[in-house]
Structures are given as C-alpha cells and as structure tokens.
Design a protein around this motif. Structure first.
Motif, mmCIF file in Angstrom:
data_model
loop_
_atom_site.group_PDB
_atom_site.id
_atom_site.type_symbol
_atom_site.label_atom_id
_atom_site.label_comp_id
_atom_site.label_asym_id
_atom_site.label_seq_id
_atom_site.Cartn_x
_atom_site.Cartn_y
_atom_site.Cartn_z
ATOM 1 N N ILE A 105 43.472 30.016 29.316
ATOM 2 C CA ILE A 105 42.703 31.199 29.696
ATOM 3 C C ILE A 105 42.707 31.385 31.211
ATOM 4 N N LYS A 106 42.523 30.291 31.941
ATOM 5 C CA LYS A 106 42.554 30.391 33.400
ATOM 6 C C LYS A 106 43.910 30.860 33.894
ATOM 7 N N ALA A 107 44.979 30.359 33.288
ATOM 8 C CA ALA A 107 46.314 30.784 33.698
ATOM 9 C C ALA A 107 46.537 32.267 33.437
ATOM 10 N N ILE A 108 46.030 32.775 32.312
ATOM 11 C CA ILE A 108 46.150 34.202 32.011
ATOM 12 C C ILE A 108 45.393 35.031 33.047
ATOM 13 N N SER A 127 48.712 40.658 52.551
ATOM 14 C CA SER A 127 47.434 40.807 51.856
ATOM 15 C C SER A 127 47.531 40.365 50.407
ATOM 16 N N SER A 128 48.670 40.594 49.783
ATOM 17 C CA SER A 128 48.854 40.178 48.390
ATOM 18 C C SER A 128 48.702 38.678 48.246
ATOM 19 N N VAL A 129 49.255 37.928 49.205
ATOM 20 C CA VAL A 129 49.176 36.461 49.147
ATOM 21 C C VAL A 129 47.768 35.979 49.453
ATOM 22 N N VAL A 130 47.189 36.470 50.551
ATOM 23 C CA VAL A 130 45.878 35.984 51.003
ATOM 24 C C VAL A 130 44.790 36.311 49.979
ATOM 25 N N ILE A 131 44.720 37.581 49.572
ATOM 26 C CA ILE A 131 43.683 37.995 48.624
ATOM 27 C C ILE A 131 43.904 37.342 47.261
ATOM 28 N N GLY A 132 45.171 37.269 46.837
ATOM 29 C CA GLY A 132 45.478 36.654 45.555
ATOM 30 C C GLY A 132 45.043 35.203 45.499
ATOM 31 N N MET A 133 45.369 34.421 46.535
ATOM 32 C CA MET A 133 44.980 33.016 46.561
ATOM 33 C C MET A 133 43.462 32.857 46.624
ATOM 34 N N PHE A 134 42.806 33.696 47.424
ATOM 35 C CA PHE A 134 41.356 33.629 47.538
ATOM 36 C C PHE A 134 40.688 33.871 46.184
ATOM 37 N N LEU A 135 41.146 34.875 45.466
ATOM 38 C CA LEU A 135 40.565 35.182 44.157
ATOM 39 C C LEU A 135 40.880 34.087 43.140
ATOM 40 N N VAL A 136 42.050 33.489 43.243
ATOM 41 C CA VAL A 136 42.408 32.394 42.331
ATOM 42 C C VAL A 136 41.451 31.219 42.509
ATOM 43 N N PHE A 137 41.140 30.879 43.759
ATOM 44 C CA PHE A 137 40.199 29.784 44.004
ATOM 45 C C PHE A 137 38.813 30.118 43.463
ATOM 46 N N LEU A 138 38.369 31.350 43.646
ATOM 47 C CA LEU A 138 37.069 31.750 43.115
ATOM 48 C C LEU A 138 37.056 31.660 41.588
ATOM 49 N N GLU A 139 38.114 32.131 40.972
ATOM 50 C CA GLU A 139 38.207 32.088 39.507
ATOM 51 C C GLU A 139 38.283 30.659 38.998
ATOM 52 N N GLU A 140 38.910 29.783 39.768
ATOM 53 C CA GLU A 140 38.970 28.364 39.384
ATOM 54 C C GLU A 140 37.566 27.760 39.383
ATOM 55 N N ILE A 141 36.780 28.088 40.389
ATOM 56 C CA ILE A 141 35.409 27.568 40.454
ATOM 57 C C ILE A 141 34.594 28.069 39.264
ATOM 58 N N VAL A 142 34.667 29.376 39.007
ATOM 59 C CA VAL A 142 33.911 29.963 37.902
ATOM 60 C C VAL A 142 34.390 29.409 36.562
ATOM 61 N N GLY A 143 35.714 29.326 36.387
ATOM 62 C CA GLY A 143 36.269 28.819 35.133
ATOM 63 C C GLY A 143 35.889 27.378 34.874
ATOM 64 N N GLN A 191 33.211 25.860 35.975
ATOM 65 C CA GLN A 191 31.785 25.811 35.662
ATOM 66 C C GLN A 191 31.518 26.245 34.218
ATOM 67 N N ILE A 192 32.203 27.292 33.781
ATOM 68 C CA ILE A 192 32.021 27.766 32.404
ATOM 69 C C ILE A 192 32.495 26.711 31.410
ATOM 70 N N THR A 193 33.648 26.096 31.691
ATOM 71 C CA THR A 193 34.171 25.049 30.806
ATOM 72 C C THR A 193 33.230 23.863 30.744
ATOM 73 N N PHE A 194 32.650 23.517 31.893
ATOM 74 C CA PHE A 194 31.697 22.402 31.926
ATOM 75 C C PHE A 194 30.473 22.691 31.065
ATOM 76 N N MET A 195 30.016 23.951 31.068
ATOM 77 C CA MET A 195 28.878 24.324 30.243
ATOM 78 C C MET A 195 29.189 24.145 28.762
ATOM 79 N N PHE A 196 30.393 24.528 28.345
ATOM 80 C CA PHE A 196 30.785 24.349 26.932
ATOM 81 C C PHE A 196 30.969 22.877 26.600
ATOM 82 N N ARG A 197 31.444 22.098 27.567
ATOM 83 C CA ARG A 197 31.714 20.688 27.309
ATOM 84 C C ARG A 197 30.428 19.899 27.159
ATOM 85 N N THR A 198 29.383 20.289 27.882
ATOM 86 C CA THR A 198 28.110 19.585 27.794
ATOM 87 C C THR A 198 27.248 20.114 26.660
#
Length: 234
Positions: free
Chosen positions: A176-179, A209-225, A227-234
């Motif tokens: 899901i994160k990769a998608i 801008s494509s590289v900078v913004i893309g990488m920034f959003l990927v890191f944010l999505e990784e953090i959110v993803g 956290q969500i996975t951890f909630m399901f795991r616990t």
C-alpha cells in the motif's frame, strides 16, 4: 481531481501506459539493483556487532527481513524513483509546455492531460510496487551473502529465520505504501511539468521541484503509514 476524472473515463491509453511502465522500470532497474544489494549487505554488517554483544546473531536474518520488508524496500525504491523518474517527468512535460507542444495536441484533438499526465501517473503507481518487491528480493540476497559468509548459515535456515517474523500485514502495508508513493511521485512530477512556465528556466525548476517535493511527501507518507500500521499491529 482532474486526474481521477480522466483516469476512469474512456478511452484508456493502454499502449502509452504500458510504454511508460517499461520506460520507468527499465530506467530505474540498474540503480535499484545496486542500491538494494548494497543496503542488504551494509545493514547486515552494521547490525551484527550489536547482536553479537548479546549472543543473538541468530536473530540477524529476522532483523534484516523486518527492516527491509516493512520499510527500507518501499522507501528506497520511492526515493530512487523520485530522483530518477520524477525529475525526468517534470523536465519532459515542462519542455513540452514551454515549447507549446501541449497546446498543439489540444488543437489536433488529442486530450493532452489524459495522454501525458494520466498515463505517467498510472505508470508510476503500477511500477513502483513491482520494483519494491524486487528491491526487497535483492536486499535479502545481499543480506544472505553477508550472513552466510560470516555465520555459515544455509539458504534454508536463512529463509526460515527471516520470514518467521514477517506477517501478511507487513507485506500488505509495504504494498500500500509503495502504491501511494508511486502515485505521489507521478502526480507531483506531472503537476510541476504541466504547469511550468518561463522557458528553459521553468523546465529546470519543474525538474528540481518534482524531486524535492516528491521526496518530502514520500517521507511524510512513510511516517503516517508506519504509524497507521503500528496501530493495526497493536
């Protein structure tokens, strides 16, 4: 919103989507292979001393598998693709925008948004999950070579130990994160390129801008993803 509207309306540019999938995967395959393999070796080598202090080197395959499958594989693949493919999409569409090729497509009766933006975004959304599994495979191969060199661990023992701690939730969450990463990289690159201006300066800005913004959003999505996975795991 326009992407979703155009993506689910006929006609679908299947030929262009497949062509973009091939180009995006082919352009990134070599770098992803090298990066994934080195990551598996380095992570294993760096983790061994810490586990050896507790006499727990037998846990090394499990530790590496958890790190690669849960996080490193999708994140590395997304970052490499954002740098290599995202910049290419931004520069390509930006060049077409400033040279008025997009306007010419509209005049000729072609829908440039569907042909350029929808196809590339769908291609990144489809290709990056596939490349993520490949990155995980290559990373685990690098880890196995390092472990078997120092521990004389057999292939069967390594695989059994590595995947004992991997659950369906780990694989599903990584997919899901990769998608999501793929969609983000594609839509950001297309947006920056499709809305560029100011001639060649705009093309360079769109690619950067494509590289900078893309990488920034990927890191944010990784953090959110995570956290969500951890909630399901616990």
């Amino acid at each position: 919103m326009r992407f979703f509207k155009e993506a689910f309306s006929a006609p679908v540019e299947w030929k262009e989507i497949m062509r973009q999938c091939y180009l995006l995967g082919y352009r990134s395959l070599g770098l992803i292979t090298l990066t994934g393999f080195i990551t598996g070796i380095v992570f294993t080598k760096q983790s061994r001393p810490s586990l050896a202090e507790f006499g727990a080197t037998s846990w090394l395959p499990s530790l590496v598998a958890i790190a690669i499958i849960r996080s490193l594989a999708p994140l590395l693949t997304a970052l490499i693709t954002a740098g290599k493919v995202g910049s290419n999409i931004g520069a390509e569409l930006g060049s077409m925008k400033v040279t008025e090729q997009i306007d010419a497509m509209e005049v000729s009766g072609t829908n440039p948004f569907k042909f350029l933006v929808v196809t590339r975004t769908l291609a990144t959304t489809i290709t990056i999950p596939i490349l993520t599994f490949y990155t995980g495979l290559v990373g685990m191969l690098g880890a196995f070579l390092n472990v078997t060199t120092f521990e004389n661990t057999s292939y069967q023992a390594f695989i059994q130990s590595a995947f004992e701690s991997i659950s369906f939730l780990d694989i599903f969450s990584s997919t899901i994160k990769a998608i999501v990463f793929g969609f983000t990289i594609g839509i950001v690159g297309c947006y920056q390129g499709y809305n560029s201006s100011k001639g060649t300066e705009g093309v360079g800005k769109a690619a950067n801008s494509s590289v900078v913004i893309g990488m920034f959003l990927v890191f944010l999505e990784e953090i959110v993803g995570t956290q969500i996975t951890f909630m399901f795991r616990t």
